[in-house]
Scaffold this active site. Structure first.
Site, PDB file in Angstrom:
ATOM      1  N   CYS A 250       0.808  -1.219   0.000  1.00  0.00           N
ATOM      2  CA  CYS A 250       0.000   0.000   0.000  1.00  0.00           C
ATOM      3  C   CYS A 250       0.848   1.279   0.000  1.00  0.00           C
ATOM      4  CB  CYS A 250      -0.981  -0.001   1.171  1.00  0.00           C
ATOM      5  SG  CYS A 250      -0.214   0.041   2.823  1.00  0.00           S
ATOM      6  N   HIS A 298      -2.562   1.257   6.835  1.00  0.00           N
ATOM      7  CA  HIS A 298      -2.973   1.177   5.433  1.00  0.00           C
ATOM      8  C   HIS A 298      -3.114   2.589   4.874  1.00  0.00           C
ATOM      9  CE1 HIS A 298      -4.398  -0.756   1.846  1.00  0.00           C
ATOM     10  NE2 HIS A 298      -5.461   0.026   1.818  1.00  0.00           N
ATOM     11  N   HIS A 310      -5.854   1.961  -4.261  1.00  0.00           N
ATOM     12  CA  HIS A 310      -4.912   1.408  -3.285  1.00  0.00           C
ATOM     13  C   HIS A 310      -4.461   0.009  -3.685  1.00  0.00           C
ATOM     14  CE1 HIS A 310      -8.065  -0.939  -0.659  1.00  0.00           C
ATOM     15  NE2 HIS A 310      -8.416  -0.924  -1.924  1.00  0.00           N
TER      16      HIS A 310
END
Length: 334
Positions: A250, A298, A310
Site C-alpha cells: 500500500c 494502510h 490502493h
C-alpha cells in the site's frame, strides 16, 4: 478489520489447524484476517527498517565525531610535547637554584657595558621562557578540553551503536513474524476455489467510474497527477514490501506514484501520515492521501466520490474501491 486475531503483536502467524474453516465463507474470512495481519506486520517491519537506517546514520555520525575528537586530542598532546623540554629545563633550574637573575648579573659583570649586556640577555631569556610557559599552559588547557569532548563523543558513539543494535534485533523479529504470516496467507489462499479467489479480487473499477472526468484539469506535480500515475498501475499485484514498478504494497504504491511527479515521499504509511499538510475528511480532493486504522497501517490515494485507489492485500490487485469499509484515520495533501 483485524478479525479474530485481535490487536496485532509479534506472535504466531498461522491459525490453529483445529480451527480450519469448514465453509468457503470462513476460508475467505480467514484469508482476509491473515492478510490484514500481514499488512500490519509489513508496515511494522518497514518502520523498523526506517528506524534502523536512522539509528545507523546517527551511529556513523557519532563515530566520526568521536574520531575527530580523538584526533584533536592527539594534536593537543603533541603540542604539549613540543613545550615539554622548556618546562623540564625551567623545573630543573628552579630546583637547583641556578636560574640567572639581575643580582647574579651584577656580581659577575666586569664593566657597566657588560652588566647592561648581561641584563638584556637575562630579560630576553626570561621573557622567552615565560612566553613558552604560557603557551604550554594554553596547550594543556586545550588538551584537557579535548579530552572531555573526546570522552563525551566516544560515549555518544557507543550509545548510538547500542541503539542501532537494539533496533536491528527488533527488525529481525518483525521480519521473522512477517515471513510466518505471509506463509499463512499463501496457505489460506491455496484453500480457496477459483470462484472465491475471483470474488475476493473483485473488479478493478467500481461501476460508473469515470477516469477522464476525474483527471480533468490535471495540474502537473499535483496530487491529481500522482493519482493519474497510480491509475496506470491498476491490476498490478499486491506484494509485501514491494515499491513497483509492477507490484506494490500500500505505501509502496503511494511512494511510487508521487515519485513520478517529482515528490520524495517517505516509505511507510506511518511516515507518510506526517508528510504534507493535513486535510479534513469532508474536504478531500482527488489526489489526497488517505490513511486507515488506528495504527495507520494502510494508505491509499483518494479518487473522489468516496473512492480510493490502493494496493489493498494479497490476492487483490491494485484497484479503485470504496473507502467506507475501511476505518478512516486521517488524510494529507502532498
Amino acid at each position: 478489520m483485524v478479525g479474530s486475531y485481535g490487536t496485532l503483536g509479534i506472535g504466531p502467524a498461522i491459525a490453529d489447524p483445529a480451527s480450519a474453516p469448514t465453509t468457503a465463507g470462513e476460508a475467505v474470512q480467514r484469508l482476509i484476517d491473515l492478510s490484514r495481519q500481514s499488512e500490519q506486520l509489513n508496515q511494522q517491519a518497514l518502520n523498523a527498517q526506517a528506524d534502523l537506517d536512522t539509528k545507523v546514520a546517527a551511529s556513523d555520525a557519532a563515530e566520526k565525531r568521536a574520531a575527530d575528537a580523538a584526533a584533536t586530542l592527539d594534536a593537543a598532546k603533541a603540542e604539549i610535547r613540543q613545550y615539554q623540554p622548556v618546562i623540564d629545563r625551567a623545573a630543573s633550574s628552579a630546583l637547583l637554584g641556578s636560574r640567572t637573575n639581575r643580582l647574579t648579573s651584577l656580581l659577575v659583570s666586569n664593566s657597566p657595558q657588560q652588566l647592561l649586556d648581561q641584563m638584556s640577555i637575562v630579560d630576553f631569556v626570561g621573557a622567552r621562557t615565560n612566553d613558552q610557559l604560557s603557551q604550554f599552559q594554553k596547550a594543556t588547557d586545550a588538551a584537557s578540553a579535548a579530552e572531555t569532548v573526546a570522552r563525551t563523543a566516544a560515549d555518544a558513539a557507543k550509545a548510538a551503536s547500542a541503539a542501532a543494535d537494539s533496533v536491528r534485533s527488533d527488525l529481525e523479529s518483525k521480519r521473522a513474524a512477517l515471513q510466518g504470516s505471509m506463509a499463512g496467507v499463501i496457505a489460506a489462499w491455496g484453500q480457496l476455489s477459483a470462484g472465491d479467489k475471483s470474488a475476493l479480487a473483485g473488479s478493478m473499477f467500481p461501476p460508473g467510474f469515470d477516469r477522464d472526468s476525474l483527471l480533468k484539469g490535471l495540474v502537473p506535480g499535483s496530487g491529481t497527477s500522482a493519482l493519474a500515475a497510480a491509475l496506470t498501475r491498476v491490476g498490478d499485484p499486491y506484494v509485501w514490501g514491494a515499491t513497483g514498478p509492477d507490484q506494490f504494497d500500500c505505501s509502496g504504491l503511494v511512494q511510487w506514484a508521487f515519485h513520478q511527479v517529482g515528490k520524495d515521499v517517505p516509505r511507510t504509511s506511518q511516515q507518510q501520515s506526517s508528510y504534507g499538510t493535513p486535510v479534513d475528511e469532508k474536504d478531500l480532493q482527488p489526489g489526497d492521501v488517505v490513511f486507515f486504522y488506528s495504527d495507520i497501517s494502510h494508505v491509499g490515494i483518494y479518487a473522489g466520490n468516496g473512492l480510493m485507489l490502493h494496493a489493498s492485500t494479497f490476492g487483490v490487485p491494485v484497484q479503485v474501491a470504496p473507502m467506507g469499509s475501511t476505518p478512516f484515520h486521517s488524510a494529507r495533501r502532498f
